[in-house]
Design a protein around this motif. Structure first.
Motif, PDB file in Angstrom:
ATOM      1  N   SER A  67       0.834  -1.198   0.000  1.00 62.29           N
ATOM      2  CA  SER A  67       0.000   0.000   0.000  1.00 62.29           C
ATOM      3  C   SER A  67       0.868   1.246   0.000  1.00 62.29           C
ATOM      4  CB  SER A  67      -0.902   0.019   1.239  1.00 62.29           C
ATOM      5  OG  SER A  67      -1.821  -1.049   1.218  1.00 62.29           O
ATOM      6  N   ASN A  68       0.372   2.311  -0.620  1.00 64.51           N
ATOM      7  CA  ASN A  68       1.092   3.585  -0.574  1.00 64.51           C
ATOM      8  C   ASN A  68       0.321   4.639   0.210  1.00 64.51           C
ATOM      9  OD1 ASN A  68      -0.898   4.372  -2.455  1.00 64.51           O
ATOM     10  ND2 ASN A  68       0.455   3.910  -4.186  1.00 64.51           N
ATOM     11  N   ASP A  69      -0.675   4.187   0.988  1.00 64.21           N
ATOM     12  CA  ASP A  69      -1.340   5.095   1.930  1.00 64.21           C
ATOM     13  C   ASP A  69      -0.850   4.733   3.338  1.00 64.21           C
ATOM     14  OD1 ASP A  69      -2.626   2.725   2.473  1.00 64.21           O
ATOM     15  OD2 ASP A  69      -4.663   3.506   2.209  1.00 64.21           O
ATOM     16  N   ASN A  70      -1.664   4.940   4.351  1.00 62.45           N
ATOM     17  CA  ASN A  70      -1.237   4.713   5.725  1.00 62.45           C
ATOM     18  C   ASN A  70      -1.637   3.334   6.255  1.00 62.45           C
ATOM     19  OD1 ASN A  70       0.181   5.961   7.889  1.00 62.45           O
ATOM     20  ND2 ASN A  70      -1.731   6.214   9.017  1.00 62.45           N
ATOM     21  N   SER A  71      -1.967   2.406   5.358  1.00 63.60           N
ATOM     22  CA  SER A  71      -2.452   1.090   5.782  1.00 63.60           C
ATOM     23  C   SER A  71      -1.457   0.365   6.680  1.00 63.60           C
ATOM     24  CB  SER A  71      -2.756   0.214   4.561  1.00 63.60           C
ATOM     25  OG  SER A  71      -3.866   0.699   3.839  1.00 63.60           O
ATOM     26  N   LEU A  72      -0.190   0.366   6.301  1.00 69.26           N
ATOM     27  CA  LEU A  72       0.799  -0.397   7.073  1.00 69.26           C
ATOM     28  C   LEU A  72       0.953   0.164   8.478  1.00 69.26           C
ATOM     29  CD1 LEU A  72       2.666  -2.816   6.832  1.00 69.26           C
ATOM     30  CD2 LEU A  72       4.496  -1.259   6.155  1.00 69.26           C
ATOM     31  N   GLN A  73       0.939   1.465   8.623  1.00 66.06           N
ATOM     32  CA  GLN A  73       1.064   2.063   9.954  1.00 66.06           C
ATOM     33  C   GLN A  73      -0.159   1.755  10.819  1.00 66.06           C
ATOM     34  OE1 GLN A  73       3.886   3.576  11.201  1.00 66.06           O
ATOM     35  NE2 GLN A  73       2.713   3.221  13.081  1.00 66.06           N
ATOM     36  N   VAL A  74      -1.327   1.780  10.208  1.00 68.58           N
ATOM     37  CA  VAL A  74      -2.545   1.412  10.941  1.00 68.58           C
ATOM     38  C   VAL A  74      -2.424  -0.013  11.460  1.00 68.58           C
ATOM     39  CG1 VAL A  74      -5.024   0.974  10.721  1.00 68.58           C
ATOM     40  CG2 VAL A  74      -4.023   3.016   9.673  1.00 68.58           C
ATOM     41  N   LEU A  75      -1.929  -0.915  10.626  1.00 70.69           N
ATOM     42  CA  LEU A  75      -1.766  -2.304  11.038  1.00 70.69           C
ATOM     43  C   LEU A  75      -0.732  -2.427  12.160  1.00 70.69           C
ATOM     44  CD1 LEU A  75      -1.901  -3.942   7.507  1.00 70.69           C
ATOM     45  CD2 LEU A  75      -3.486  -4.396   9.385  1.00 70.69           C
ATOM     46  N   ARG A  76       0.369  -1.708  12.056  1.00 69.10           N
ATOM     47  CA  ARG A  76       1.377  -1.745  13.117  1.00 69.10           C
ATOM     48  C   ARG A  76       0.806  -1.257  14.438  1.00 69.10           C
ATOM     49  NH1 ARG A  76       6.080   0.682   9.184  1.00 69.10           N
ATOM     50  NH2 ARG A  76       7.126  -1.306   8.680  1.00 69.10           N
ATOM     51  N   ASP A  77       0.020  -0.207  14.393  1.00 75.39           N
ATOM     52  CA  ASP A  77      -0.584   0.322  15.616  1.00 75.39           C
ATOM     53  C   ASP A  77      -1.575  -0.679  16.212  1.00 75.39           C
ATOM     54  OD1 ASP A  77       0.882   2.623  15.228  1.00 75.39           O
ATOM     55  OD2 ASP A  77      -0.783   3.774  14.381  1.00 75.39           O
ATOM     56  N   LEU A  78      -2.336  -1.355  15.361  1.00 70.47           N
ATOM     57  CA  LEU A  78      -3.332  -2.308  15.852  1.00 70.47           C
ATOM     58  C   LEU A  78      -2.697  -3.535  16.498  1.00 70.47           C
ATOM     59  CD1 LEU A  78      -5.988  -2.244  12.988  1.00 70.47           C
ATOM     60  CD2 LEU A  78      -6.394  -1.658  15.375  1.00 70.47           C
ATOM     61  N   LYS A  79      -1.500  -3.898  16.070  1.00 69.54           N
ATOM     62  CA  LYS A  79      -0.826  -5.053  16.662  1.00 69.54           C
ATOM     63  C   LYS A  79      -0.612  -4.862  18.165  1.00 69.54           C
ATOM     64  CE  LYS A  79       2.756  -6.963  14.817  1.00 69.54           C
ATOM     65  NZ  LYS A  79       2.365  -8.379  14.984  1.00 69.54           N
ATOM     66  N   ALA A  80      -0.483  -3.622  18.608  1.00 68.90           N
ATOM     67  CA  ALA A  80      -0.247  -3.354  20.029  1.00 68.90           C
ATOM     68  C   ALA A  80      -1.477  -3.651  20.884  1.00 68.90           C
ATOM     69  CB  ALA A  80       0.179  -1.899  20.217  1.00 68.90           C
ATOM     70  N   THR A  81      -2.658  -3.618  20.280  1.00 65.43           N
ATOM     71  CA  THR A  81      -3.895  -3.812  21.043  1.00 65.43           C
ATOM     72  C   THR A  81      -4.668  -5.059  20.620  1.00 65.43           C
ATOM     73  OG1 THR A  81      -5.092  -2.378  19.472  1.00 65.43           O
ATOM     74  CG2 THR A  81      -4.161  -1.338  21.454  1.00 65.43           C
ATOM     75  N   THR A  82      -4.202  -5.738  19.582  1.00 64.11           N
ATOM     76  CA  THR A  82      -4.905  -6.924  19.076  1.00 64.11           C
ATOM     77  C   THR A  82      -3.923  -8.086  19.014  1.00 64.11           C
ATOM     78  OG1 THR A  82      -6.210  -5.420  17.670  1.00 64.11           O
ATOM     79  CG2 THR A  82      -6.409  -7.788  17.235  1.00 64.11           C
ATOM     80  N   PRO A  83      -3.859  -8.912  20.074  1.00 68.50           N
ATOM     81  CA  PRO A  83      -2.860  -9.984  20.117  1.00 68.50           C
ATOM     82  C   PRO A  83      -3.038 -11.030  19.021  1.00 68.50           C
ATOM     83  CG  PRO A  83      -4.435 -10.190  21.924  1.00 68.50           C
ATOM     84  CD  PRO A  83      -4.669  -8.849  21.296  1.00 68.50           C
ATOM     85  N   GLU A  84      -4.235 -11.132  18.467  1.00 74.65           N
ATOM     86  CA  GLU A  84      -4.465 -12.118  17.413  1.00 74.65           C
ATOM     87  C   GLU A  84      -3.918 -11.682  16.056  1.00 74.65           C
ATOM     88  OE1 GLU A  84      -8.021 -12.209  20.278  1.00 74.65           O
ATOM     89  OE2 GLU A  84      -6.906 -10.677  19.157  1.00 74.65           O
ATOM     90  N   LEU A  85      -3.555 -10.410  15.933  1.00 77.50           N
ATOM     91  CA  LEU A  85      -3.199  -9.857  14.626  1.00 77.50           C
ATOM     92  C   LEU A  85      -1.750 -10.119  14.257  1.00 77.50           C
ATOM     93  CD1 LEU A  85      -3.949  -8.110  12.157  1.00 77.50           C
ATOM     94  CD2 LEU A  85      -3.334  -6.092  13.516  1.00 77.50           C
ATOM     95  N   ARG A  86      -1.554 -10.621  13.041  1.00 73.88           N
ATOM     96  CA  ARG A  86      -0.240 -10.738  12.424  1.00 73.88           C
ATOM     97  C   ARG A  86      -0.262  -9.956  11.117  1.00 73.88           C
ATOM     98  NH1 ARG A  86       0.556 -16.702  11.211  1.00 73.88           N
ATOM     99  NH2 ARG A  86       2.654 -16.015  10.607  1.00 73.88           N
ATOM    100  N   VAL A  87       0.883  -9.414  10.721  1.00 76.72           N
ATOM    101  CA  VAL A  87       0.947  -8.590   9.508  1.00 76.72           C
ATOM    102  C   VAL A  87       2.134  -9.031   8.670  1.00 76.72           C
ATOM    103  CG1 VAL A  87       1.171  -6.262   8.576  1.00 76.72           C
ATOM    104  CG2 VAL A  87      -0.083  -6.633  10.726  1.00 76.72           C
ATOM    105  N   ILE A  88       1.888  -9.307   7.399  1.00 78.34           N
ATOM    106  CA  ILE A  88       2.978  -9.532   6.456  1.00 78.34           C
ATOM    107  C   ILE A  88       2.802  -8.540   5.307  1.00 78.34           C
ATOM    108  CG2 ILE A  88       3.228 -11.959   7.075  1.00 78.34           C
ATOM    109  CD1 ILE A  88       1.795 -12.725   4.546  1.00 78.34           C
ATOM    110  N   ARG A  89       3.898  -8.233   4.638  1.00 80.91           N
ATOM    111  CA  ARG A  89       3.851  -7.218   3.585  1.00 80.91           C
ATOM    112  C   ARG A  89       4.587  -7.681   2.350  1.00 80.91           C
ATOM    113  NH1 ARG A  89       6.560  -1.140   3.269  1.00 80.91           N
ATOM    114  NH2 ARG A  89       4.912  -0.205   2.006  1.00 80.91           N
ATOM    115  N   HIS A  90       3.979  -7.471   1.195  1.00 78.30           N
ATOM    116  CA  HIS A  90       4.655  -7.735  -0.066  1.00 78.30           C
ATOM    117  C   HIS A  90       5.736  -6.684  -0.307  1.00 78.30           C
ATOM    118  CE1 HIS A  90       1.102 -10.118  -2.049  1.00 78.30           C
ATOM    119  NE2 HIS A  90       1.772 -10.839  -1.176  1.00 78.30           N
ATOM    120  N   VAL A  91       6.843  -7.099  -0.879  1.00 77.51           N
ATOM    121  CA  VAL A  91       7.891  -6.142  -1.223  1.00 77.51           C
ATOM    122  C   VAL A  91       7.640  -5.510  -2.594  1.00 77.51           C
ATOM    123  CG1 VAL A  91       9.602  -7.308   0.205  1.00 77.51           C
ATOM    124  CG2 VAL A  91       9.372  -7.950  -2.201  1.00 77.51           C
ATOM    125  N   LYS A  92       6.686  -6.068  -3.334  1.00 77.49           N
ATOM    126  CA  LYS A  92       6.208  -5.422  -4.562  1.00 77.49           C
ATOM    127  C   LYS A  92       4.715  -5.725  -4.707  1.00 77.49           C
ATOM    128  CE  LYS A  92       7.287  -9.154  -7.834  1.00 77.49           C
ATOM    129  NZ  LYS A  92       7.971  -9.482  -9.111  1.00 77.49           N
TER     130      LYS A  92
END
Length: 241
Positions: free
Chosen positions: A46-71
């Protein structure tokens, strides 16, 4: 999380910053206390703020995992990489735009409990679609053509909410846009599939990544390819001596 998940909810996203937090909240509300689960978000560069939103949610949602494509690689690749990263034997998928309702996941699980071991896919069926008239018209004709060619007995393969067995999915042939043909591909592999009526909602934020023309152009080529795969399928039971 200490308990191994029995269900992994895989959500591919590309530029869905405003839809992420509400959807994560709905997933946890639907599943906490029902089944041990994890949520695997796959950010397709993503080129918006999606990744930062996901990083912030990881602090409050223990079930959440995030992976990111490099392209940027598209929805089918994001789904597949999410399934490969998942730790549970069964997968639920949701589109990241919020149009699928996580409250339907327990209904899919209930259908699985009633089914037999040969049923490996429970596919959502949007009986009351909330898309534009042109999109509904295009989808209606696409589904009709697909059904005539593939004989998959599925009224709605484009619905993002599905429940399927991880191993069965990873055994399917992989190609771009394969997520639109899961019922036919599962049936080709010898498994049963079931369509389950689900809720469908208006998109409240962001923009669709597809239009009717690019869906149609890609769909014609893919239909021919999937039809060819079906004609070339060979399934042979084996026994150990």
């Amino acid at each position: 999380m200490n308990e191994a998940p029995q269900l992994s909810v895989v959500v591919p996203v590309h530029n869905e910053q405003d839809n992420i937090a509400p959807l994560v909240g709905e997933i946890t509300q639907a599943l906490r206390g029902l089944i041990p689960f994890e949520i695997v978000y796959v950010d397709d560069l993503s080129n918006d703020n999606s990744l930062q939103v996901l990083r912030d949610l990881k602090a409050t949602t223990p079930e959440l995992r995030v992976i990111r494509h490099v392209k940027n690689s598209g929805q089918s690749t994001a789904v597949r990489n999410g399934v490969k990263a998942a730790r549970a034997p069964w997968i639920a998928t949701l589109d990241g735009d919020g149009q699928n309702d996580p409250a339907d996941i327990p209904n899919l699980l209930a259908e699985r409990a009633k089914g037999d071991a040969q049923t490996k896919l429970f596919a959502g069926w949007r009986v009351n679609r909330q898309d534009s008239g042109s999109k509904r018209w295009a989808s209606k004709w696409a589904n009709k053509i697909r059904s005539n060619m593939l004989k998959d007995d599925t009224p709605d393969t484009g619905c993002g909410i599905k429940l399927f067995e991880r191993d069965a999915f990873l055994d399917l042939p992989y190609f771009d846009h394969m997520h639109r043909y899961l019922p036919a591909l599962m049936q080709r592999a010898g498994w049963k599939t079931v369509s389950v009526p689900v809720n469908h909602r208006h998109r409240t934020s962001g923009v669709s990544k597809y239009n009717n023309l690019n869906r149609a152009l890609v769909g014609v080529r893919d239909l021919r390819g999937v039809a060819w795969l079906i004609t070339r399928s060979r399934r042979t039971p084996v026994e150990e001596l």
